[in-house]
Scaffold this motif. Structure first.
Motif, PDB file in Angstrom:
ATOM      1  N   PHE A 162       0.825  -1.207   0.000  1.00 35.60           N
ATOM      2  CA  PHE A 162       0.000   0.000   0.000  1.00 35.60           C
ATOM      3  C   PHE A 162       0.861   1.261   0.000  1.00 35.60           C
ATOM      4  O   PHE A 162       0.451   2.305  -0.484  1.00 35.60           O
ATOM      5  CB  PHE A 162      -0.961   0.010   1.192  1.00 35.60           C
ATOM      6  N   GLY A 187      -5.238  -1.855  -7.342  1.00 38.58           N
ATOM      7  CA  GLY A 187      -5.424  -2.968  -8.251  1.00 38.58           C
ATOM      8  C   GLY A 187      -4.394  -3.012  -9.361  1.00 38.58           C
ATOM      9  O   GLY A 187      -4.432  -3.909 -10.184  1.00 38.58           O
ATOM     10  N   TYR A 222      -0.442  -4.427  -6.997  1.00 33.75           N
ATOM     11  CA  TYR A 222      -0.284  -5.824  -6.573  1.00 33.75           C
ATOM     12  C   TYR A 222      -0.010  -6.777  -7.724  1.00 33.75           C
ATOM     13  O   TYR A 222       0.930  -7.580  -7.670  1.00 33.75           O
ATOM     14  CB  TYR A 222      -1.474  -6.278  -5.713  1.00 33.75           C
ATOM     15  N   ARG A 226       3.354  -9.087  -8.115  1.00 32.82           N
ATOM     16  CA  ARG A 226       3.329 -10.544  -8.289  1.00 32.82           C
ATOM     17  C   ARG A 226       4.114 -10.948  -9.539  1.00 32.82           C
ATOM     18  O   ARG A 226       4.841 -11.938  -9.537  1.00 32.82           O
ATOM     19  CB  ARG A 226       1.886 -11.043  -8.398  1.00 32.82           C
ATOM     20  N   TRP A 253      10.529 -10.303   5.696  1.00 35.58           N
ATOM     21  CA  TRP A 253       9.621  -9.776   6.706  1.00 35.58           C
ATOM     22  C   TRP A 253      10.282  -8.668   7.506  1.00 35.58           C
ATOM     23  O   TRP A 253      11.465  -8.735   7.806  1.00 35.58           O
ATOM     24  CB  TRP A 253       9.149 -10.876   7.652  1.00 35.58           C
ATOM     25  N   ARG A 257       1.645  -3.030  15.281  1.00 35.06           N
ATOM     26  CA  ARG A 257       1.026  -3.565  14.070  1.00 35.06           C
ATOM     27  C   ARG A 257       1.706  -4.877  13.714  1.00 35.06           C
ATOM     28  O   ARG A 257       2.787  -5.173  14.192  1.00 35.06           O
ATOM     29  CB  ARG A 257       1.171  -2.563  12.924  1.00 35.06           C
ATOM     30  N   PRO A 258       1.031  -5.672  12.876  1.00 31.70           N
ATOM     31  CA  PRO A 258       1.671  -6.919  12.449  1.00 31.70           C
ATOM     32  C   PRO A 258       2.880  -6.610  11.554  1.00 31.70           C
ATOM     33  O   PRO A 258       2.936  -5.535  10.951  1.00 31.70           O
ATOM     34  CB  PRO A 258       0.590  -7.627  11.626  1.00 31.70           C
ATOM     35  N   SER A 259       3.830  -7.546  11.499  1.00 32.21           N
ATOM     36  CA  SER A 259       5.001  -7.346  10.636  1.00 32.21           C
ATOM     37  C   SER A 259       4.565  -7.224   9.189  1.00 32.21           C
ATOM     38  O   SER A 259       3.679  -7.938   8.743  1.00 32.21           O
ATOM     39  CB  SER A 259       5.937  -8.543  10.714  1.00 32.21           C
ATOM     40  N   ARG A 260       5.255  -6.336   8.482  1.00 36.83           N
ATOM     41  CA  ARG A 260       4.930  -6.198   7.067  1.00 36.83           C
ATOM     42  C   ARG A 260       5.882  -7.037   6.234  1.00 36.83           C
ATOM     43  O   ARG A 260       7.023  -7.268   6.613  1.00 36.83           O
ATOM     44  CB  ARG A 260       5.085  -4.751   6.647  1.00 36.83           C
ATOM     45  N   ARG A 261       5.374  -7.425   5.095  1.00 41.34           N
ATOM     46  CA  ARG A 261       6.240  -8.119   4.150  1.00 41.34           C
ATOM     47  C   ARG A 261       6.815  -7.045   3.252  1.00 41.34           C
ATOM     48  O   ARG A 261       6.077  -6.259   2.664  1.00 41.34           O
ATOM     49  CB  ARG A 261       5.393  -9.072   3.336  1.00 41.34           C
ATOM     50  N   ARG A 277       2.230 -21.029   0.057  1.00 42.28           N
ATOM     51  CA  ARG A 277       2.361 -19.580   0.250  1.00 42.28           C
ATOM     52  C   ARG A 277       1.284 -19.012   1.175  1.00 42.28           C
ATOM     53  O   ARG A 277       1.250 -17.812   1.433  1.00 42.28           O
ATOM     54  CB  ARG A 277       2.261 -18.879  -1.102  1.00 42.28           C
ATOM     55  N   ASP A 289       2.088 -17.128   4.573  1.00 41.71           N
ATOM     56  CA  ASP A 289       2.853 -15.945   4.197  1.00 41.71           C
ATOM     57  C   ASP A 289       1.927 -14.860   3.650  1.00 41.71           C
ATOM     58  O   ASP A 289       2.009 -13.688   4.012  1.00 41.71           O
ATOM     59  CB  ASP A 289       3.816 -16.367   3.074  1.00 41.71           C
ATOM     60  N   TRP A 290       1.071 -15.298   2.766  1.00 38.85           N
ATOM     61  CA  TRP A 290       0.149 -14.379   2.100  1.00 38.85           C
ATOM     62  C   TRP A 290      -0.781 -13.695   3.113  1.00 38.85           C
ATOM     63  O   TRP A 290      -0.993 -12.500   3.079  1.00 38.85           O
ATOM     64  CB  TRP A 290      -0.667 -15.172   1.074  1.00 38.85           C
ATOM     65  N   ARG A 308      -0.225 -13.223   6.267  1.00 35.64           N
ATOM     66  CA  ARG A 308       0.538 -12.282   7.091  1.00 35.64           C
ATOM     67  C   ARG A 308       0.719 -10.959   6.368  1.00 35.64           C
ATOM     68  O   ARG A 308       0.541  -9.889   6.918  1.00 35.64           O
ATOM     69  CB  ARG A 308       1.923 -12.870   7.409  1.00 35.64           C
ATOM     70  N   GLU A 309       1.095 -11.082   5.086  1.00 38.31           N
ATOM     71  CA  GLU A 309       1.344  -9.872   4.313  1.00 38.31           C
ATOM     72  C   GLU A 309       0.092  -8.997   4.235  1.00 38.31           C
ATOM     73  O   GLU A 309       0.123  -7.798   4.502  1.00 38.31           O
ATOM     74  CB  GLU A 309       1.807 -10.242   2.901  1.00 38.31           C
ATOM     75  N   TRP A 310      -1.008  -9.636   3.892  1.00 45.63           N
ATOM     76  CA  TRP A 310      -2.241  -8.849   3.732  1.00 45.63           C
ATOM     77  C   TRP A 310      -2.736  -8.295   5.057  1.00 45.63           C
ATOM     78  O   TRP A 310      -3.310  -7.214   5.114  1.00 45.63           O
ATOM     79  CB  TRP A 310      -3.314  -9.680   3.040  1.00 45.63           C
ATOM     80  N   LEU A 311      -2.543  -9.057   6.126  1.00 48.70           N
ATOM     81  CA  LEU A 311      -2.979  -8.562   7.425  1.00 48.70           C
ATOM     82  C   LEU A 311      -2.241  -7.270   7.757  1.00 48.70           C
ATOM     83  O   LEU A 311      -2.838  -6.281   8.191  1.00 48.70           O
ATOM     84  CB  LEU A 311      -2.734  -9.617   8.503  1.00 48.70           C
ATOM     85  N   ALA A 312      -0.944  -7.291   7.523  1.00 50.60           N
ATOM     86  CA  ALA A 312      -0.152  -6.095   7.800  1.00 50.60           C
ATOM     87  C   ALA A 312      -0.605  -4.929   6.929  1.00 50.60           C
ATOM     88  O   ALA A 312      -0.765  -3.800   7.396  1.00 50.60           O
ATOM     89  CB  ALA A 312       1.323  -6.388   7.558  1.00 50.60           C
ATOM     90  N   GLU A 313      -0.853  -5.228   5.661  1.00 52.42           N
ATOM     91  CA  GLU A 313      -1.249  -4.167   4.736  1.00 52.42           C
ATOM     92  C   GLU A 313      -2.597  -3.569   5.138  1.00 52.42           C
ATOM     93  O   GLU A 313      -2.773  -2.358   5.190  1.00 52.42           O
ATOM     94  CB  GLU A 313      -1.350  -4.748   3.319  1.00 52.42           C
ATOM     95  N   LEU A 314      -3.557  -4.449   5.432  1.00 49.43           N
ATOM     96  CA  LEU A 314      -4.903  -3.965   5.749  1.00 49.43           C
ATOM     97  C   LEU A 314      -4.925  -3.243   7.090  1.00 49.43           C
ATOM     98  O   LEU A 314      -5.652  -2.267   7.269  1.00 49.43           O
ATOM     99  CB  LEU A 314      -5.905  -5.122   5.743  1.00 49.43           C
ATOM    100  N   THR A 315      -4.143  -3.742   8.034  1.00 47.14           N
ATOM    101  CA  THR A 315      -4.103  -3.084   9.334  1.00 47.14           C
ATOM    102  C   THR A 315      -3.552  -1.677   9.174  1.00 47.14           C
ATOM    103  O   THR A 315      -4.066  -0.719   9.752  1.00 47.14           O
ATOM    104  CB  THR A 315      -3.206  -3.877  10.297  1.00 47.14           C
ATOM    105  N   HIS A 316      -2.530  -1.574   8.346  1.00 48.15           N
ATOM    106  CA  HIS A 316      -1.931  -0.278   8.052  1.00 48.15           C
ATOM    107  C   HIS A 316      -3.003   0.652   7.485  1.00 48.15           C
ATOM    108  O   HIS A 316      -3.142   1.803   7.889  1.00 48.15           O
ATOM    109  CB  HIS A 316      -0.807  -0.522   7.048  1.00 48.15           C
ATOM    110  N   GLU A 317      -3.824   0.127   6.583  1.00 44.85           N
ATOM    111  CA  GLU A 317      -4.848   0.950   5.932  1.00 44.85           C
ATOM    112  C   GLU A 317      -5.975   1.288   6.910  1.00 44.85           C
ATOM    113  O   GLU A 317      -6.466   2.408   6.942  1.00 44.85           O
ATOM    114  CB  GLU A 317      -5.400   0.182   4.729  1.00 44.85           C
ATOM    115  N   LEU A 372      -9.225  -5.981  -2.928  1.00 43.46           N
ATOM    116  CA  LEU A 372      -8.038  -6.296  -3.731  1.00 43.46           C
ATOM    117  C   LEU A 372      -7.447  -7.658  -3.385  1.00 43.46           C
ATOM    118  O   LEU A 372      -6.799  -8.290  -4.227  1.00 43.46           O
ATOM    119  CB  LEU A 372      -6.951  -5.260  -3.463  1.00 43.46           C
ATOM    120  N   ASP A 428      -5.797 -10.842  -5.944  1.00 47.60           N
ATOM    121  CA  ASP A 428      -4.416 -11.200  -5.658  1.00 47.60           C
ATOM    122  C   ASP A 428      -4.298 -12.686  -5.340  1.00 47.60           C
ATOM    123  O   ASP A 428      -3.371 -13.361  -5.793  1.00 47.60           O
ATOM    124  CB  ASP A 428      -3.884 -10.361  -4.496  1.00 47.60           C
TER     125      ASP A 428
END
Lengths: 111, 907
Positions: free
Chosen positions: A29, A40, A43, A47, A59, A70-74, B27, B30-31, B33-42, B57, B61
């Motif tokens: 984001f 849209g 992403y 990929r 990570w 917050r949770p760790s970001r990738r 995956r 992993d996936w 985790r990534e989205w959780l972080a992204e959505l939490t950020h948002e 989105l 994906d």
């Protein structure tokens, strides 16, 4: 069927994404926000680039993330191939250099 | 911050868990985790449309990753074997993705069918999600107070007298705290003196008990209750916004208010209530935006003894105490109180302790549940419809299915393909439905009257989204299961041999199923039409019901003398006498009269009344006490049944007189002639008042409300009460011969002639007011009617589509018959008859179900019987007519089948 490692076309969008990552905008984001690309678009580009081997993903440090509540970001980084691709992109789309030369989100917060 | 985000994180977690099934197993975590972080950020940056777009989105994906992985790993022979022999979740998901792609291709090839189906499902899901949102916001969400589940309305049907409340406070052990509050008892004016405000009052600890935190300033506390305290008012958030533009310096300024019991006072504004603070259901304030504000009028326990009490009691249960236990305790305390006061009041079942939420939402609960049920029927109709279409269409896919089966696909695999198709339809329909729900919720919030409690808390949220998606999945599964079942059992030989140009025909089982579904559509339509019809008739009865007075040509306005215009009770009377005269001088006005409160304007002046020749009972029957000018009954058109009307001789100092309504006569003098008898009321407990007349009952509170007893007193004789209780102004009822444009302005001018500073407010015609009281009913009716029409349309679409398939399926047979001499008309008639026979069976079942369900509508159907032959007949006829219309076009086309073409294709 199709060639798995088929190189994605070098487009303006992939160029912007690579450039953003190179300038430190390493999260999905965050890239969207800094590049101004529509939802849209980023992403799918990530990929494709990842599948093509231009990007590696890792990570964020768990302690750092916890400290920020917050949770760790990738986060994504450029591989050597990615760097080469970025150089090609810069050559073809000089405009991307200006776009992402903004301060990072963290810097903006600090400022 | 973190607290506010937690529910969104939970939502994101659950949502990603579901979506991630599509992501390849290696995956997946992993996936997520990534989205959780992204959505939490948002989510941390607000939850606007952007957040939701980005939530969505995740779906493309996940699919992209799945597709990448499918391409990335070309299957080896060994892997293919494993895939065939050992089912694994990953491969099943991959299979599902393949099925989905295949279905999508199939659906794209039939845009007409797909659009119709998606719209049908979307309509069903959209309607259901809209109503769910409403029900969730109004009925299900917890009250915005501290530990809301422990808040209760104590004996909600009882108006508490001080002695009963004191007993409860002293003896009851179930409660952590108890407080009193009074609805509708307060009228006030702001400093500009230009507007009338309505308020509510309560004891000082009331707000503390609810756990309300002020938006600004402070809320009043116990000490503000004490005699001699300055008191103060607390503004509602909405009023603070509209009047003070949300300025913080509103706190500390003063608000001038007037009230029957305390006269006119200027009170400091202590603070502002939090937004969405409300307790009183069905409050009909002067203005459409409720301007109620809580006021610390001391809960005068002595005053309450004279039983004009309008107090209700709210309590906070101690942790661990159940409502049942509290109710038992209340019952025994109430019984003891009755005995102590020598009372013989059969309060029966009414002694209860109910949750505060139930108390607040009680009046709208049945309506919402009815509409929710109706929406459920819409969804069922949509499902039936689509299932039937899929079933009919399935026949044309029989060849496709047979080929697959012949090539070795297992029936399971085929069923799965069809289920994937219907699930896909469901999910796409869900997207359409969500768009409709957004529009629907917006429309409902505008359409619903503001008296619906907690309307502000209604909004599409994660819960509604989840509801819609769950509904879509269930719907998809339900519409696919029948066609899938039949397809899986298909006979390969018939499918292969009988297919192609000749077309297969449905087996008996499938035909029966199809007929049943078609009948169900009509049956559902009949049920909804009959319910809507009953509500319409009942509404019409209420609308045309005689209110007991002549509402046509009657208007009402509130007039309050300007500062210094009135100094004494006598001046008050002559002021309004002059005002009446000036109003009567307006051309077209036939009469004007003053009254302390005009009909349909709310429920004030409630007081105990009893016979003067008997001892004062502890809880005398409650009457509505109205002061009127002598012409009042004539002007409103209430008939005098016995005795005399008020006249100019009924002045202060003359014998105190009253006219009572029929209902009051029945209540106070059940077996005697009331004329010449004496009564007392709480407002004048030391004055014996002689009954000189009995007037017809009027629907004082509204057409759908019960008739209440009324005691009328002439204005010239109530000066002492007015002075003591500070009635500041008066309603004036105005009778006009016909519609009088500009009446409002002329009334204001007439008052200004008497008093340049007089306040003229709240002008409304009586028909408008009557219709306003029916607003909630009207809304329910409009929605239910719309739902009924929606179901009927869905049914029509379904019948049209299925009959069309039916005709195509029988093309060969029809062609042969036409070739050997059957007329086109006869063939068309046959098709139509077949459809109508099925529809008639459905309608019959619908009528039976309507009769069985009649009891559920009892709350809405007043003034008429719950089973109405006319309504049932009309509903049935309408449903059958629509069925015939829908089947007409396919039937005619059946008659036009070209035998040559059909038979040629055969060869």
């Amino acid at each position: 069927m199709t060639d798995v490692k088929k190189k994605p076309h070098l487009t303006y969008v992939t160029g912007v994404v690579l450039q953003s990552i190179d300038r430190g905008h390493k999260y999905g984001f965050d890239i969207m926000d800094i590049s101004g690309l529509p939802d849209g678009t980023v992403y799918p580009a990530l990929r494709r680039l990842e599948a093509a081997g231009y990007l590696s993903a890792d990570w964020e440090d768990a302690d750092r993330a916890r400290a920020r509540g917050r949770p760790s970001r990738r986060y994504y980084d450029l591989t050597a191939a990615g760097r080469a691709e970025l150089e090609r992109a810069r050559a073809r789309f000089p405009a991307i250099d200006a776009i992402s030369a903004a301060p990072t989100t963290e810097e903006r917060r600090a400022g | 911050m973190t607290d506010g985000r937690a529910p969104w994180t939970t939502f994101a977690r659950g949502y990603l868990l579901v979506v991630s099934v599509v992501v390849p197993g290696r995956r997946r975590s992993d996936w997520r985790r990534e989205w959780l972080a992204e959505l939490t950020h948002e989510a941390g940056r607000g939850r606007g449309g952007r957040f939701w777009r980005r939530v969505l989105l995740a779906i493309p994906d996940s699919i992209r990753l799945r597709l990448l992985s499918v391409r990335a790993a070309p299957p080896t022979i060994g892997a293919a074997h494993r895939a065939a022999l050992v089912p694994s979740p990953g491969r099943m998901v991959a299979g599902l993705a393949r099925d989905a792609r295949q279905s999508a291709r199939g659906l794209r090839r039939q845009p007409g069918f797909t659009t119709l189906t998606v719209l049908t499902i979307g309509f069903g899901i959209g309607a259901a999600t809209t109503m769910f949102t409403l029900v969730d916001g109004v009925l299900l969400e917890p009250l915005p107070y501290e530990s809301p589940d422990r808040l209760v309305a104590v004996w909600p049907e009882r108006w508490f007298s001080a002695s009963l409340f004191e007993l409860l406070e002293r003896e009851a052990e179930s409660y952590e705290a108890l407080a009193v509050w009074g609805p509708r008892s307060f009228t006030g004016f702001d400093d500009a003196g230009s507007e009338r405000l309505w308020g509510a009052r309560s004891s000082g600890d009331f707000l503390t008990l609810l756990g309300a935190t002020p938006a600004v300033g402070r809320l009043y506390a116990d000490v503000d209750d004490d005699a001699g305290a300055d008191g103060g008012v607390v503004l509602t958030h909405a009023f603070w916004q509209s009047r003070y533009a949300g300025r913080a310096d509103a706190v500390g300024s003063r608000l001038r208010i007037a009230n029957g019991e305390m006269g006119e006072r200027s009170l400091p504004i202590l603070g502002v209530l939090p937004p969405r603070f409300e307790i009183q259901p069905g409050y009909y304030p002067e203005y459409r935006a409720p301007l109620d504000f809580a006021v610390t009028v001391p809960f005068d326990r002595e005053a309450a003894r004279y039983r004009s009490s309008e107090y209700r009691v709210v309590g906070r249960l101690r942790p661990g105490v159940s409502r049942e236990r509290a109710a038992e305790e209340l019952e025994s305390l109430a019984a003891a109180w009755m005995i102590e006061h020598g009372l013989d009041d059969d309060f029966g079942e009414s002694v209860d302790v109910v949750s505060l939420k139930e108390f607040m939402t009680g009046p709208v609960r049945p309506g919402l549940i009815l509409l929710f049920g109706a929406v459920g029927l819409i969804l069922v109709t949509a499902v039936v419809n689509v299932a039937n279409l899929l079933l009919a269409r399935g026949l044309f896919r029989q060849r496709d299915v047979s080929v697959r089966l012949a090539l070795g696909a297992t029936p399971r695999r085929v069923v799965r393909l069809l289920l994937a198709e219907s699930t896909l339809l469901g999910l796409v329909g869900c997207v359409v439905g969500m768009a409709l729900a957004v529009a629907g919720v917006g429309a409902l919030r505008r359409l619903l009257p503001p008296t619906v409690p907690r309307l502000e808390s209604v909004g599409l949220d994660a819960g509604a989204l989840g509801f819609g998606v769950a509904l879509a999945l269930v719907t998809g599964w339900m519409i696919g299961i029948l066609p899938g079942w039949y397809a899986g059992r298909a006979d390969v030989r018939v499918g292969l041999v009988g297919s192609g140009a000749r077309g297969a025909t449905a087996g008996a089982g499938r035909r029966r199923t199809r007929a049943t579904l078609m009948a169900a559509e009509i049956g559902l339509a009949v049920v909804l039409l009959a319910s809507a019809g009953l509500l319409t008739r009942s509404f019409w009865r209420l609308h045309t019901l005689d209110p007991g007075f002549d509402a046509d040509g009657l208007a009402r306005v509130y007039v309050r003398p300007g500062a210094g215009a009135v100094g004494s009770a006598a001046e008050f009377e002559s002021y309004f006498e002059q005002v009446d005269q000036r109003i009567e001088a307006i051309p077209g006005v036939a009469g004007a009269a003053a009254t302390s409160q005009a009909p349909i304007t709310g429920d004030g002046g409630v007081v105990g009344a009893y016979r003067a020749d008997a001892a004062e009972p502890e809880t005398p029957p409650r009457v509505r006490w109205r002061q009127v000018s002598p012409d009042y009954l004539r002007v409103v058109g209430a008939p005098l049944l016995a005795g005399r009307d008020f006249d100019r001789g009924d002045v202060a100092g003359a014998e105190p007189v009253a006219i009572i309504s029929e209902q009051a006569a029945r209540t106070l003098f059940p077996s005697e002639d009331p004329l010449g008898r004496r009564i007392r009321t709480g407002f004048e407990s030391d004055t014996d008042v002689t009954v000189v007349g009995v007037t017809g009952d009027i629907r004082l509170l509204g057409p759908a409300e019960a008739v209440v007893p009324i005691v009328y007193r002439p204005y010239p004789q109530t000066g002492e009460v007015r002075e003591r209780m500070g009635f500041a102004g008066s309603d004036i009822v105005v009778r006009t011969a016909g519609p009088l444009p500009g009446l409002q302005v002329r009334l204001r001018d007439a008052v200004r002639e008497v008093d340049r500073l007089g306040l003229v407010a709240s002008f409304e015609t009586m028909p408008e007011m009557l219709s306003r009281t029916l607003e909630e009913r009207r809304t329910t009716l409009v929605l239910l009617g719309a739902f009924a029409i929606g179901v009927l349309l869905l049914g029509a679409i379904g019948i049209y589509g299925v009959t069309g398939y039916l005709v195509r399926e029988r093309r060969r047979e029809l062609g042969v018959r036409l070739a050997i001499g059957a007329s086109a008309g006869r063939v068309a008639r046959e098709v139509l008859t077949a459809v109508l026979r099925i529809a008639a069976v459905g309608a019959g079942v619908g009528v039976a179900v309507s009769i069985a369900l009649a009891g559920l509508l009892r709350h809405f159907v007043v003034e008429i019987a719950a089973i109405d032959v006319a309504v049932l007949t009309v509903s049935t006829a309408l449903a059958l007519a629509v069925a015939a219309l829908a089947a007409f076009v396919p039937a005619v086309s059946a008659g036009r089948t070209d035998p040559v073409a059909v038979l040629a294709a055969e060869g």
